[in-house]
Motif scaffolding. Structure first.
Motif: not given
Ligand code: PRT
Ligand code: MG
Length: 218
Positions: A4-10, A188-190, A82-88, A70-72
């Motif tokens: 399952k894919l989980t997307l984090a949004l505020s 977008l952060v992955v 930004g540790e552990g995050l890919y920001q494409p 997620g989107v931040a």
């Protein structure tokens, strides 16, 4: 790993401005987070769900893999590190700028020329520290969690570092923008592991987001 894919949004502007991008990827969120108290919102795709978190918590959920993506805001990402995050992708949404503002009666340029030590209230300690260090201005940073605009009005600080979009909050409080530090938009952060392990499911969504955000930007 869960497929399952989980997307984090505020809630608020990020959720609202991400909806059209999700739609472009064929995803519809079933409930409105402004009305529902649910923190996990299903979509029309049983393999994709949205979680609603505080804006500044989005990178943390993605970093630890509790959300796959997620989107931040850039403001939030710079503070997180930004540790552990890919920001494409720069989604070019929720745009604003990070600025220095002071009370209309405060002569900022004069204070800087005098080499005065400035008291600066902000939620954005990293950005503020870097900005003033690069200018060679000595500052005492005061950490706040919101309503920075109040700082100069009640003598807490000489200046603030805050986000500005229309400028009406500054105007309403008799503050003026004296420096533009940077433009801000949301990214977008992955999660780096999810990018590898869930590539098949993630890739088409990332591509649709990228295409749709370019279209609105053009
Ligand atoms: O509100 P909460 O404390 O839950 O969290 P948050 O403020 O971090 O979340 P939210 O949803 O308000 O903001 C999410 C993201 O939107 C931020 O991280 C920014 O990247 C982006 N964004 C875009 C903004 C603004 N525009 C903005 N104008 N975030 C905040 N503001 C605030 C600003 O801090 C100031 O108080 O709006 C006020 C200024 O607006 P104007 O139009 O009066 O200039
Ligand atoms: Mg807010």
């Amino acid at each position: 790993m869960d497929k399952k894919l989980t997307l984090a949004l505020s809630k608020g502007r990020i959720f609202e401005e991400t909806m059209p991008l999700l739609q472009a990827a064929g995803l519809i969120v079933a409930e409105d987070p402004e009305k529902s108290r649910k923190l996990i919102l299903p979509t029309n795709d049983p393999d994709v769900q949205v979680i609603i978190v505080r804006a500044s918590d989005v990178p943390t959920y993605v970093q630890y893999g509790a959300a796959d993506f997620g989107v931040a805001g850039k403001d939030v990402l710079l503070e997180h590190g930004g540790e552990g995050l890919y920001q494409p992708i720069d989604l070019d949404i929720a745009k604003c700028r990070m600025s220095v503002a002071v009370h209309a009666d405060f002569d900022y340029d004069y204070a800087v020329r005098q080499g005065a030590r400035l008291r600066v209230a902000t939620k954005y300690l990293q950005v503020a520290r870097q900005h003033f260090a690069a200018k060679g201005v000595h500052v005492d940073l005061i950490k706040l969690y919101g309503s920075m605009e109040l700082g100069p009005l009640v003598g807490l600080s000489d200046a603030i570092v805050d986000l500005v979009s229309t400028g009406s909050t500054l105007r309403a409080n008799n503050l003026v923008e004296v420096e533009h530090i940077m433009d801000i938009s949301s990214r977008l952060v992955v999660n780096r592991a999810a990018l590898k392990l869930k590539r098949e499911k993630l890739q088409p969504i990332l591509e649709a987001f990228s295409k749709a955000s370019k279209k609105t930007a053009a």
